[in-house]
Design a protein around this motif. Sequence first.
Motif, PDB file in Angstrom:
ATOM      1  N   ALA A  71     -20.339  30.934  71.903  1.00 30.10           N
ATOM      2  CA  ALA A  71     -19.043  31.559  72.193  1.00 30.10           C
ATOM      3  C   ALA A  71     -18.375  31.999  70.894  1.00 30.10           C
ATOM      4  O   ALA A  71     -18.729  31.545  69.813  1.00 30.10           O
ATOM      5  CB  ALA A  71     -18.155  30.571  72.934  1.00 30.10           C
ATOM      6  N   PHE A  72     -17.409  32.850  71.024  1.00 34.45           N
ATOM      7  CA  PHE A  72     -16.607  33.334  69.902  1.00 34.45           C
ATOM      8  C   PHE A  72     -17.439  34.177  68.935  1.00 34.45           C
ATOM      9  O   PHE A  72     -17.569  33.874  67.753  1.00 34.45           O
ATOM     10  CB  PHE A  72     -15.914  32.178  69.165  1.00 34.45           C
ATOM     11  CG  PHE A  72     -14.965  31.407  70.038  1.00 34.45           C
ATOM     12  CD1 PHE A  72     -13.686  31.878  70.290  1.00 34.45           C
ATOM     13  CD2 PHE A  72     -15.364  30.212  70.624  1.00 34.45           C
ATOM     14  CE1 PHE A  72     -12.810  31.170  71.102  1.00 34.45           C
ATOM     15  CE2 PHE A  72     -14.502  29.494  71.434  1.00 34.45           C
ATOM     16  CZ  PHE A  72     -13.224  29.975  71.680  1.00 34.45           C
ATOM     17  N   VAL A  73     -17.969  35.275  69.455  1.00 31.04           N
ATOM     18  CA  VAL A  73     -18.733  36.219  68.630  1.00 31.04           C
ATOM     19  C   VAL A  73     -17.774  36.908  67.658  1.00 31.04           C
ATOM     20  O   VAL A  73     -16.648  37.231  68.006  1.00 31.04           O
ATOM     21  CB  VAL A  73     -19.510  37.234  69.510  1.00 31.04           C
ATOM     22  CG1 VAL A  73     -18.584  38.135  70.297  1.00 31.04           C
ATOM     23  CG2 VAL A  73     -20.490  38.041  68.682  1.00 31.04           C
ATOM     24  N   TYR A  74     -18.221  37.115  66.432  1.00 31.77           N
ATOM     25  CA  TYR A  74     -17.338  37.666  65.393  1.00 31.77           C
ATOM     26  C   TYR A  74     -17.851  38.966  64.794  1.00 31.77           C
ATOM     27  O   TYR A  74     -17.204  39.554  63.927  1.00 31.77           O
ATOM     28  CB  TYR A  74     -17.133  36.646  64.262  1.00 31.77           C
ATOM     29  CG  TYR A  74     -18.420  36.281  63.552  1.00 31.77           C
ATOM     30  CD1 TYR A  74     -18.905  37.061  62.516  1.00 31.77           C
ATOM     31  CD2 TYR A  74     -19.164  35.177  63.949  1.00 31.77           C
ATOM     32  CE1 TYR A  74     -20.089  36.747  61.879  1.00 31.77           C
ATOM     33  CE2 TYR A  74     -20.338  34.853  63.320  1.00 31.77           C
ATOM     34  CZ  TYR A  74     -20.803  35.638  62.294  1.00 31.77           C
ATOM     35  OH  TYR A  74     -21.989  35.325  61.680  1.00 31.77           O
ATOM     36  N   CYS A  88     -11.291  35.930  67.535  1.00 34.83           N
ATOM     37  CA  CYS A  88     -11.707  34.520  67.588  1.00 34.83           C
ATOM     38  C   CYS A  88     -10.524  33.602  67.330  1.00 34.83           C
ATOM     39  O   CYS A  88     -10.341  32.597  68.038  1.00 34.83           O
ATOM     40  CB  CYS A  88     -12.816  34.247  66.577  1.00 34.83           C
ATOM     41  SG  CYS A  88     -14.417  34.962  66.994  1.00 34.83           S
ATOM     42  N   VAL A  89      -9.723  33.923  66.316  1.00 36.28           N
ATOM     43  CA  VAL A  89      -8.542  33.106  66.012  1.00 36.28           C
ATOM     44  C   VAL A  89      -7.624  33.072  67.230  1.00 36.28           C
ATOM     45  O   VAL A  89      -7.188  32.005  67.669  1.00 36.28           O
ATOM     46  CB  VAL A  89      -7.776  33.652  64.775  1.00 36.28           C
ATOM     47  CG1 VAL A  89      -6.424  32.952  64.619  1.00 36.28           C
ATOM     48  CG2 VAL A  89      -8.597  33.505  63.516  1.00 36.28           C
ATOM     49  N   TYR A  90      -7.343  34.236  67.772  1.00 32.41           N
ATOM     50  CA  TYR A  90      -6.411  34.338  68.887  1.00 32.41           C
ATOM     51  C   TYR A  90      -6.915  33.579  70.109  1.00 32.41           C
ATOM     52  O   TYR A  90      -6.189  32.779  70.701  1.00 32.41           O
ATOM     53  CB  TYR A  90      -6.166  35.811  69.233  1.00 32.41           C
ATOM     54  CG  TYR A  90      -5.283  35.971  70.438  1.00 32.41           C
ATOM     55  CD1 TYR A  90      -3.900  35.864  70.334  1.00 32.41           C
ATOM     56  CD2 TYR A  90      -5.832  36.187  71.694  1.00 32.41           C
ATOM     57  CE1 TYR A  90      -3.088  35.983  71.446  1.00 32.41           C
ATOM     58  CE2 TYR A  90      -5.030  36.305  72.816  1.00 32.41           C
ATOM     59  CZ  TYR A  90      -3.656  36.207  72.686  1.00 32.41           C
ATOM     60  OH  TYR A  90      -2.860  36.311  73.792  1.00 32.41           O
ATOM     61  N   ALA A  92      -9.246  31.242  70.374  1.00 33.06           N
ATOM     62  CA  ALA A  92      -9.355  29.801  70.140  1.00 33.06           C
ATOM     63  C   ALA A  92      -7.969  29.150  70.136  1.00 33.06           C
ATOM     64  O   ALA A  92      -7.789  28.065  70.699  1.00 33.06           O
ATOM     65  CB  ALA A  92     -10.094  29.529  68.834  1.00 33.06           C
ATOM     66  N   ALA A  93      -6.989  29.801  69.537  1.00 30.34           N
ATOM     67  CA  ALA A  93      -5.628  29.263  69.527  1.00 30.34           C
ATOM     68  C   ALA A  93      -5.049  29.236  70.934  1.00 30.34           C
ATOM     69  O   ALA A  93      -4.394  28.258  71.333  1.00 30.34           O
ATOM     70  CB  ALA A  93      -4.738  30.096  68.600  1.00 30.34           C
ATOM     71  N   GLU A  94      -5.285  30.294  71.682  1.00 30.62           N
ATOM     72  CA  GLU A  94      -4.758  30.383  73.046  1.00 30.62           C
ATOM     73  C   GLU A  94      -5.233  29.211  73.910  1.00 30.62           C
ATOM     74  O   GLU A  94      -4.468  28.654  74.693  1.00 30.62           O
ATOM     75  CB  GLU A  94      -5.214  31.706  73.666  1.00 30.62           C
ATOM     76  CG  GLU A  94      -4.750  31.932  75.075  1.00 30.62           C
ATOM     77  CD  GLU A  94      -5.227  33.256  75.642  1.00 30.62           C
ATOM     78  OE1 GLU A  94      -4.587  33.731  76.588  1.00 30.62           O
ATOM     79  OE2 GLU A  94      -6.245  33.801  75.159  1.00 30.62           O
ATOM     80  N   TRP A  95      -6.504  28.844  73.746  1.00 33.94           N
ATOM     81  CA  TRP A  95      -7.083  27.779  74.571  1.00 33.94           C
ATOM     82  C   TRP A  95      -7.168  26.437  73.839  1.00 33.94           C
ATOM     83  O   TRP A  95      -7.807  25.510  74.293  1.00 33.94           O
ATOM     84  CB  TRP A  95      -8.456  28.212  75.094  1.00 33.94           C
ATOM     85  CG  TRP A  95      -8.300  29.384  76.006  1.00 33.94           C
ATOM     86  CD1 TRP A  95      -8.567  30.693  75.719  1.00 33.94           C
ATOM     87  CD2 TRP A  95      -7.776  29.373  77.341  1.00 33.94           C
ATOM     88  NE1 TRP A  95      -8.254  31.493  76.784  1.00 33.94           N
ATOM     89  CE2 TRP A  95      -7.773  30.706  77.799  1.00 33.94           C
ATOM     90  CE3 TRP A  95      -7.313  28.371  78.184  1.00 33.94           C
ATOM     91  CZ2 TRP A  95      -7.324  31.054  79.065  1.00 33.94           C
ATOM     92  CZ3 TRP A  95      -6.874  28.717  79.447  1.00 33.94           C
ATOM     93  CH2 TRP A  95      -6.881  30.044  79.875  1.00 33.94           C
ATOM     94  N   ARG A  96      -6.526  26.349  72.677  1.00 37.55           N
ATOM     95  CA  ARG A  96      -6.410  25.115  71.902  1.00 37.55           C
ATOM     96  C   ARG A  96      -7.750  24.526  71.461  1.00 37.55           C
ATOM     97  O   ARG A  96      -7.965  23.327  71.526  1.00 37.55           O
ATOM     98  CB  ARG A  96      -5.588  24.081  72.671  1.00 37.55           C
ATOM     99  CG  ARG A  96      -4.174  24.535  72.889  1.00 37.55           C
ATOM    100  CD  ARG A  96      -3.324  23.465  73.509  1.00 37.55           C
ATOM    101  NE  ARG A  96      -1.963  23.961  73.603  1.00 37.55           N
ATOM    102  CZ  ARG A  96      -1.228  23.842  74.698  1.00 37.55           C
ATOM    103  NH1 ARG A  96      -1.694  23.250  75.761  1.00 37.55           N
ATOM    104  NH2 ARG A  96      -0.005  24.313  74.705  1.00 37.55           N
ATOM    105  N   VAL A 100     -12.396  25.653  66.034  1.00 35.62           N
ATOM    106  CA  VAL A 100     -12.902  27.035  66.021  1.00 35.62           C
ATOM    107  C   VAL A 100     -11.820  27.962  65.479  1.00 35.62           C
ATOM    108  O   VAL A 100     -12.103  28.856  64.673  1.00 35.62           O
ATOM    109  CB  VAL A 100     -13.374  27.467  67.423  1.00 35.62           C
ATOM    110  CG1 VAL A 100     -13.792  28.934  67.424  1.00 35.62           C
ATOM    111  CG2 VAL A 100     -14.517  26.582  67.909  1.00 35.62           C
ATOM    112  N   GLU A 101     -10.594  27.757  65.894  1.00 34.90           N
ATOM    113  CA  GLU A 101      -9.483  28.564  65.394  1.00 34.90           C
ATOM    114  C   GLU A 101      -9.399  28.500  63.873  1.00 34.90           C
ATOM    115  O   GLU A 101      -9.283  29.533  63.191  1.00 34.90           O
ATOM    116  CB  GLU A 101      -8.163  28.081  65.998  1.00 34.90           C
ATOM    117  CG  GLU A 101      -6.938  28.777  65.445  1.00 34.90           C
ATOM    118  CD  GLU A 101      -5.633  28.088  65.794  1.00 34.90           C
ATOM    119  OE1 GLU A 101      -4.607  28.463  65.191  1.00 34.90           O
ATOM    120  OE2 GLU A 101      -5.619  27.175  66.642  1.00 34.90           O
TER     121      GLU A 101
END
Length: 116
Positions: A71-74, A88-90, A92-96, A100-101
């Motif tokens: 998950a979280f392809v960059y 990815c930052v957004y 990961a932060a959204e879902w805590r 990863v964030e």
Amino acid sequence: MASYTVNPAAVERARALIDARQYVLDSDWGAVAPHADAGNKYLERHSWAEYGAWHLGLTEGPGDETKARYAFVYGDFRRVHRTGLIACVYRAAEWRHKDVELAAHDLLQRLDKLAL
């Protein structure tokens, strides 16, 4: 909700690509983010480990040789995209998913510092 851990191989690959200036500073992530077909084509010529190195998160549970594991392809399987790291930052932060964030944030800072 799925749980994720940071993928150290992805962090290492992203750092190496950033240091080699293999990045795109301005892109429409929604248009360039790799979708399922791109992932399938990549896997035809590359290993699961190489595929996984494009994803900052490892999903807890699924096996290593499944797409659900990653998950979280960059990037676009060639270069890091600044907008991919921001996504990815957004997300990961959204879902805590704090680890990863923070990994994505650190990579974004590294890219921005180098690209000045």
